[in-house]
Design a protein around this motif. Structure first.
Motif, PDB file in Angstrom:
ATOM      1  N   ARG A  14      -4.362  -0.270  20.904  1.00 54.40           N
ATOM      2  CA  ARG A  14      -3.991  -0.820  19.604  1.00 54.40           C
ATOM      3  C   ARG A  14      -5.189  -0.703  18.673  1.00 54.40           C
ATOM      4  O   ARG A  14      -6.246  -1.287  18.936  1.00 54.40           O
ATOM      5  CB  ARG A  14      -3.540  -2.277  19.693  1.00 54.40           C
ATOM      6  CG  ARG A  14      -2.961  -2.762  18.357  1.00 54.40           C
ATOM      7  CD  ARG A  14      -2.393  -4.156  18.426  1.00 54.40           C
ATOM      8  NE  ARG A  14      -3.406  -5.179  18.274  1.00 54.40           N
ATOM      9  CZ  ARG A  14      -3.173  -6.400  17.794  1.00 54.40           C
ATOM     10  NH1 ARG A  14      -1.950  -6.727  17.414  1.00 54.40           N
ATOM     11  NH2 ARG A  14      -4.140  -7.284  17.721  1.00 54.40           N
ATOM     12  N   LEU A  15      -5.004   0.049  17.624  1.00 52.80           N
ATOM     13  CA  LEU A  15      -6.034   0.196  16.605  1.00 52.80           C
ATOM     14  C   LEU A  15      -5.832  -0.862  15.527  1.00 52.80           C
ATOM     15  O   LEU A  15      -4.703  -1.219  15.199  1.00 52.80           O
ATOM     16  CB  LEU A  15      -5.987   1.584  15.974  1.00 52.80           C
ATOM     17  CG  LEU A  15      -6.044   2.778  16.929  1.00 52.80           C
ATOM     18  CD1 LEU A  15      -6.077   4.082  16.129  1.00 52.80           C
ATOM     19  CD2 LEU A  15      -7.216   2.684  17.875  1.00 52.80           C
ATOM     20  N   SER A  16      -6.956  -1.319  14.988  1.00 55.64           N
ATOM     21  CA  SER A  16      -6.922  -2.271  13.884  1.00 55.64           C
ATOM     22  C   SER A  16      -7.731  -1.717  12.716  1.00 55.64           C
ATOM     23  O   SER A  16      -8.715  -1.001  12.920  1.00 55.64           O
ATOM     24  CB  SER A  16      -7.514  -3.621  14.301  1.00 55.64           C
ATOM     25  OG  SER A  16      -6.801  -4.189  15.363  1.00 55.64           O
ATOM     26  N   CYS A  17      -7.322  -2.082  11.531  1.00 54.74           N
ATOM     27  CA  CYS A  17      -8.056  -1.692  10.322  1.00 54.74           C
ATOM     28  C   CYS A  17      -8.086  -2.911   9.404  1.00 54.74           C
ATOM     29  O   CYS A  17      -7.035  -3.350   8.945  1.00 54.74           O
ATOM     30  CB  CYS A  17      -7.389  -0.512   9.643  1.00 54.74           C
ATOM     31  SG  CYS A  17      -8.143  -0.068   8.056  1.00 54.74           S
ATOM     32  N   VAL A  18      -9.284  -3.419   9.167  1.00 52.96           N
ATOM     33  CA  VAL A  18      -9.453  -4.580   8.307  1.00 52.96           C
ATOM     34  C   VAL A  18      -9.907  -4.119   6.929  1.00 52.96           C
ATOM     35  O   VAL A  18     -10.867  -3.352   6.804  1.00 52.96           O
ATOM     36  CB  VAL A  18     -10.475  -5.566   8.891  1.00 52.96           C
ATOM     37  CG1 VAL A  18     -10.644  -6.759   7.968  1.00 52.96           C
ATOM     38  CG2 VAL A  18     -10.040  -6.025  10.277  1.00 52.96           C
ATOM     39  N   ALA A  19      -9.205  -4.592   5.913  1.00 53.46           N
ATOM     40  CA  ALA A  19      -9.540  -4.240   4.531  1.00 53.46           C
ATOM     41  C   ALA A  19     -10.289  -5.390   3.869  1.00 53.46           C
ATOM     42  O   ALA A  19      -9.992  -6.558   4.105  1.00 53.46           O
ATOM     43  CB  ALA A  19      -8.269  -3.928   3.749  1.00 53.46           C
ATOM     44  N   SER A  20     -11.260  -5.046   3.044  1.00 57.13           N
ATOM     45  CA  SER A  20     -11.995  -6.043   2.269  1.00 57.13           C
ATOM     46  C   SER A  20     -12.249  -5.470   0.884  1.00 57.13           C
ATOM     47  O   SER A  20     -12.036  -4.284   0.622  1.00 57.13           O
ATOM     48  CB  SER A  20     -13.310  -6.414   2.958  1.00 57.13           C
ATOM     49  OG  SER A  20     -14.139  -5.276   3.118  1.00 57.13           O
ATOM     50  N   GLY A  21     -12.721  -6.317  -0.013  1.00 61.44           N
ATOM     51  CA  GLY A  21     -12.950  -5.881  -1.386  1.00 61.44           C
ATOM     52  C   GLY A  21     -11.710  -6.110  -2.219  1.00 61.44           C
ATOM     53  O   GLY A  21     -11.052  -7.145  -2.116  1.00 61.44           O
ATOM     54  N   ARG A  22     -11.354  -5.126  -3.023  1.00 60.60           N
ATOM     55  CA  ARG A  22     -10.209  -5.270  -3.936  1.00 60.60           C
ATOM     56  C   ARG A  22      -8.890  -5.041  -3.207  1.00 60.60           C
ATOM     57  O   ARG A  22      -8.143  -4.093  -3.490  1.00 60.60           O
ATOM     58  CB  ARG A  22     -10.352  -4.308  -5.098  1.00 60.60           C
ATOM     59  CG  ARG A  22     -11.570  -4.602  -5.970  1.00 60.60           C
ATOM     60  CD  ARG A  22     -11.654  -3.657  -7.148  1.00 60.60           C
ATOM     61  NE  ARG A  22     -12.773  -3.986  -8.029  1.00 60.60           N
ATOM     62  CZ  ARG A  22     -13.067  -3.324  -9.133  1.00 60.60           C
ATOM     63  NH1 ARG A  22     -12.324  -2.283  -9.493  1.00 60.60           N
ATOM     64  NH2 ARG A  22     -14.106  -3.684  -9.867  1.00 60.60           N
ATOM     65  N   THR A  23      -8.591  -5.914  -2.280  1.00 57.48           N
ATOM     66  CA  THR A  23      -7.387  -5.725  -1.465  1.00 57.48           C
ATOM     67  C   THR A  23      -6.103  -5.892  -2.271  1.00 57.48           C
ATOM     68  O   THR A  23      -5.045  -5.444  -1.846  1.00 57.48           O
ATOM     69  CB  THR A  23      -7.387  -6.698  -0.283  1.00 57.48           C
ATOM     70  OG1 THR A  23      -7.494  -8.034  -0.794  1.00 57.48           O
ATOM     71  CG2 THR A  23      -8.540  -6.411   0.668  1.00 57.48           C
ATOM     72  N   TYR A  24      -6.209  -6.530  -3.456  1.00 55.64           N
ATOM     73  CA  TYR A  24      -5.017  -6.682  -4.295  1.00 55.64           C
ATOM     74  C   TYR A  24      -4.530  -5.347  -4.811  1.00 55.64           C
ATOM     75  O   TYR A  24      -3.398  -5.209  -5.264  1.00 55.64           O
ATOM     76  CB  TYR A  24      -5.319  -7.604  -5.483  1.00 55.64           C
ATOM     77  CG  TYR A  24      -6.456  -7.135  -6.354  1.00 55.64           C
ATOM     78  CD1 TYR A  24      -7.735  -7.644  -6.194  1.00 55.64           C
ATOM     79  CD2 TYR A  24      -6.268  -6.161  -7.333  1.00 55.64           C
ATOM     80  CE1 TYR A  24      -8.792  -7.221  -6.979  1.00 55.64           C
ATOM     81  CE2 TYR A  24      -7.314  -5.725  -8.119  1.00 55.64           C
ATOM     82  CZ  TYR A  24      -8.575  -6.257  -7.935  1.00 55.64           C
ATOM     83  OH  TYR A  24      -9.603  -5.822  -8.705  1.00 55.64           O
ATOM     84  N   SER A  25      -5.382  -4.318  -4.737  1.00 51.37           N
ATOM     85  CA  SER A  25      -5.004  -3.000  -5.236  1.00 51.37           C
ATOM     86  C   SER A  25      -4.337  -2.137  -4.177  1.00 51.37           C
ATOM     87  O   SER A  25      -3.975  -0.994  -4.435  1.00 51.37           O
ATOM     88  CB  SER A  25      -6.245  -2.267  -5.768  1.00 51.37           C
ATOM     89  OG  SER A  25      -7.150  -1.979  -4.720  1.00 51.37           O
ATOM     90  N   ILE A  26      -4.155  -2.684  -2.981  1.00 49.61           N
ATOM     91  CA  ILE A  26      -3.559  -1.893  -1.887  1.00 49.61           C
ATOM     92  C   ILE A  26      -2.041  -1.899  -2.022  1.00 49.61           C
ATOM     93  O   ILE A  26      -1.422  -2.954  -2.103  1.00 49.61           O
ATOM     94  CB  ILE A  26      -3.959  -2.465  -0.522  1.00 49.61           C
ATOM     95  CG1 ILE A  26      -5.471  -2.373  -0.326  1.00 49.61           C
ATOM     96  CG2 ILE A  26      -3.233  -1.719   0.596  1.00 49.61           C
ATOM     97  CD1 ILE A  26      -5.941  -3.059   0.942  1.00 49.61           C
TER      98      ILE A  26
END
Length: 124
Positions: free
Chosen positions: A19-31
């Motif tokens: 199981r791969l995971s990818c954590v987003a940070s920063g301007r996550t509202y733009s995703i």
């Protein structure tokens, strides 16, 4: 800017799972869309799976349908790729990426931000 950090890669025998995971940070509202891509030294970066950040629409490359599942946890700003029934040919570096679109693009050039990648190696 969105920063992405993948984890969960490793060495597994054929038929196994990761199981791969990818954590987003920063301007996550733009995703809008998050995608997983894979790359080997002899191939260009290829689309594996994608998911819309709102609504959870998904798309998969044909060779992984029925084996891989993409999901997201908006509260944790994390997208996952459950990889079952792994094959030797799944061996690659896996990257997550984001795109500002209502469509799940399969072309890597249309994605804005990329993680550093995590190596998946499937042995026979």
């Amino acid at each position: 800017q969105v920063q992405l950090a993948e984890s969960g890669g490793g060495l597994v025998q054929a038929g196994g799972f990761l199981r791969l995971s990818c954590v987003a940070s920063g301007r996550t509202y733009s995703i809008y869309i998050m995608g997983w891509f894979c790359q080997t030294p002899w191939k260009e970066r290829e689309f594996v799976a994608g998911i819309s950040w709102c609504g959870g629409r998904t798309a998969y490359e044909d060779s992984v349908k029925g084996r891989f599942t993409i999901s997201r946890d908006n509260a944790k700003n994390t997208v996952y790729l459950q990889m079952n029934s792994l094959k030797v040919e799944d061996t690659a570096v896996y990257y997550c990426a984001t795109a500002r679109s209502s469509n799940i693009y399969t072309r890597s050039a249309l994605y804005d931000s990329w993680g550093q990648g995590t190596q998946v190696t499937v042995s026979s």
